[in-house]
Design an enzyme around this catalytic site. Structure first.
Site, PDB file in Angstrom:
ATOM      1  N   TYR B 129      32.902  29.071  35.097  1.00 16.85           N
ATOM      2  CA  TYR B 129      31.641  28.412  35.468  1.00 16.85           C
ATOM      3  C   TYR B 129      31.043  27.625  34.310  1.00 16.85           C
ATOM      4  O   TYR B 129      30.414  26.587  34.514  1.00 16.85           O
ATOM      5  CB  TYR B 129      30.645  29.429  36.033  1.00 16.85           C
ATOM      6  CG  TYR B 129      30.984  29.816  37.456  1.00 16.85           C
ATOM      7  CD1 TYR B 129      30.958  28.857  38.481  1.00 16.85           C
ATOM      8  CD2 TYR B 129      31.349  31.106  37.784  1.00 16.85           C
ATOM      9  CE1 TYR B 129      31.289  29.204  39.777  1.00 16.85           C
ATOM     10  CE2 TYR B 129      31.677  31.456  39.088  1.00 16.85           C
ATOM     11  CZ  TYR B 129      31.646  30.504  40.082  1.00 16.85           C
ATOM     12  OH  TYR B 129      31.968  30.828  41.366  1.00 16.85           O
ATOM     13  N   GLU B 228      44.604  60.562  36.457  1.00 15.36           N
ATOM     14  CA  GLU B 228      44.681  59.502  37.474  1.00 15.36           C
ATOM     15  C   GLU B 228      43.465  59.461  38.389  1.00 15.36           C
ATOM     16  O   GLU B 228      42.888  58.407  38.594  1.00 15.36           O
ATOM     17  CB  GLU B 228      45.958  59.660  38.330  1.00 15.36           C
ATOM     18  CG  GLU B 228      46.015  58.658  39.493  1.00 15.36           C
ATOM     19  CD  GLU B 228      47.317  58.655  40.266  1.00 15.36           C
ATOM     20  OE1 GLU B 228      48.310  59.225  39.780  1.00 15.36           O
ATOM     21  OE2 GLU B 228      47.333  58.068  41.365  1.00 15.36           O
TER      22      GLU B 228
END
Lengths: 400, 400
Positions: B129, B228
């Site tokens: 941007y 995990e």
């Protein structure tokens, strides 16, 4: 371009430094209230189980009645401000055919009772694997145990108890928090209260635990800013926007998880803080992220009373912002157009709020969407120095 | 069933209470080193730009040579322990056809220089941007600006500089951390160091910031446990496993993000701590989560030197654990079998490590997978009371 354009303006500045004390609900009260809720939970489970037991001993057929969890059994109440479950029930009667699922339901309630009594918790997946030791009552698939847990949750929600109070907690990560807030969290075993000062995490943040029922808060912040993207959250956190604007920042990282929604709701309720949502201007940001945060979702209306945050208002990015700030845009895709039209046509929330119908119509006519980071066109810190201060000067202009 | 089975056994117990001090790399040293790296970064950018400028003034055609980022240009070095980028380069010469991308590359380097000088940062999306104000050099699509950023990152990685040192930070959320660790984080503007004690988050956790280069650490922990799932992390955190086992817990929540990997690497390097991975026993857990954490991924080898954690070892769940602990399993799906066979046949990491070939072969022969939460079959806290202590008594048995 990367440098700031000018000194921050806009909302009143907070005092610099540590989050000051204000404890609308004291940690001890929260613990007492939770102990009381734990008592009700165990009583309810015992009562439900005794009812079944008594019927069996009387040689009758026991049954359990669960609220129907579907869009058809949902209404949007402007009064409470969220999606509410209707009165339809499905009745499960103990027969030869239902004996397994009936037994599973009772064992799952038994697990909940054990968890409350040992002050422990289980995720949906934990509960599924626990059942592997329930012999004939074990689940063959996690979707089965999830359904039973959802049914129990819906059943107890009618009594005002959430899944977290049953000690079933989500597996998913909570959002990140920074700003003028002290979180008080009693230790599971000793009850000793940890004071977590969210002004003291440097460039990092406080990660919300899976279950937030035991938390209480101290804050002098003026509002909670719920942010869609990790990138904007990190910018506001690294530049200590919470200090300038006297607020609490919460990163939702997309559609907020249960823990994040519950955290915002509890914090807002107990400290009487307004909640402002700052998300992408696209049908997903508006009708999925914002709508879910504010009023809940259609197929989980039994959760709304605990998880939605009806006091939330929409700070931006609005369709009008795209024009006012000449933001870079992307064309709306077919899926965006479909989502926006669905919202206008079928969503009880948007159907009630005229300003949203006007805004979504405007977006559809413009045929474009804009991300919150599009403000970076005007400088990386334009969002801090110009956009947010200008917006925060007029909260009455926020979309409902 | 939910209650603990017996008292914890196994690894030596740490002292209870706060994380004690041990600062192998002092906060001041980290700041000094970062200032030095910032100097090198700016010098390198200036040198590269001057080279181009001089060529143009001499009426020659300037060029920039970027390392090729693809699997074909990657090797696995047992010496360094991670995937390394080869010597192939692609040369971009300034011509009429390349003038736009050439200019974009230089502007992107210019943005990096500004960010270093103002001690600010930008995400990939921010950078895209920002370019909207670069007139003819603006990017039309974020994939274009991402590619240019990746090229610059690869170019500077040859000089030992990571993308974070160029001040380009990931948009994604970092993982959660709890345990015997104090994180030291200097303020962006004042340089004042915030001490973040990761034993003091109650049931919550420390959320890793997007960029961790400025951090330093104090710890007396014996190892880092990289987990995990959020569910297992929350269990270990709520039961203060880090206190019993004297360790630091990190929640990866699936494949670890850049910030999480870099955090573990930096912490492990600077405090000389072993890293143990605790993931699901399936081809995804082994070849995606564990392999990425340990040696990096094939198409991003230019990152490995900063992001992989070659000292990681695989605690479990192993294929042998499925038998030893009689775990509930799911059948391997076609996609699992394909992934496992690919790992054996094509992955330079698994091809080098015989114990992994044996383990993956065993998994394929058994035709099943098991989740780490499957241990809950034996009680929700079996993982804390039995499994982890038994495993941690023999780290030499961990898979490489």
């Amino acid at each position: 371009m990367a440098a700031r354009k000018k000194a921050p303006a806009g909302p009143p500045r907070g005092r610099a430094g540590k989050a000051a004390k204000k404890a609308p609900v004291a940690a001890g009260d929260v613990q007492a209230r939770n102990r009381k809720l734990d008592g009700s939970t165990v009583d309810l489970i015992r009562k439900t189980a005794s009812g079944v037991h008594d019927e069996i001993r009387a040689h009758k057929k026991p049954d359990l009645a669960f609220p129907v969890r579907s869009l058809k059994n949902v209404s949007y109440s402007q009064n409470t401000g969220y999606f509410e479950m209707g009165r339809h029930k499905k009745v499960r009667t103990l027969t030869v055919n239902t004996v397994k699922s009936f037994a599973q339901t009772l064992r799952m309630m038994g697990l909940s009772k054990e968890l409350v009594e040992s002050n422990d918790f289980a995720t949906k997946r934990d509960a599924y694997y626990q059942s592997k030791n329930w012999e004939e009552a074990r689940f063959d698939d996690q979707t089965e145990s999830d359904t039973v847990m959802d049914d129990i949750e819906a059943l107890f929600s009618v009594q005002g108890l959430s899944r977290e109070q049953l000690r079933f907690v989500p597996d998913e990560h909570g959002g990140a928090v920074a700003g003028r807030l002290v979180v008080l969290d009693p230790d599971r075993e000793t009850g000793e209260v940890e004071r977590i000062d969210c002004t003291r995490f440097g460039s990092g943040a406080y990660s919300i635990p899976s279950s937030v029922e035991q938390l209480s808060f101290e804050t002098d912040a003026k509002f909670i800013l719920a942010i869609e993207t990790g990138g904007v959250f990190q910018r506001l956190q690294s530049h200590k926007f919470w200090q300038t604007a006297n607020c609490i920042l919460v990163s939702m990282a997309g559609v907020p998880t249960r823990a994040t929604r519950r955290f915002i709701r509890k914090l807002s309720d107990e400290c009487r803080l307004p909640v402002y949502a700052f998300v992408d201007c696209d049908p997903y940001g508006i009708s999925n992220i914002y709508r879910t945060l504010k009023v809940g979702s259609g197929n989980a209306a039994h959760l709304s009373q605990f998880f939605c945050v009806p006091q939330t208002r929409y700070l931006g990015v609005t369709p009008q912002d795209i024009l006012d700030y000449r933001l870079p845009t992307h064309p709306l895709q077919d899926v965006d157009v479909k989502r926006a039209r669905d919202a206008l046509k079928n969503d009880p929330f948007f159907k009630v709020h005229k300003p949203w119908q006007v805004a979504i119509d405007q977006l559809l006519k413009m045929g474009v969407r804009a991300e919150q980071q599009a403000l970076a066109k005007w400088g990386l810190n334009y969002v801090i120095d110009e956009y947010l201060p200008a917006k925060l000067a007029n909260p009455s202009q926020f979309l409902p």
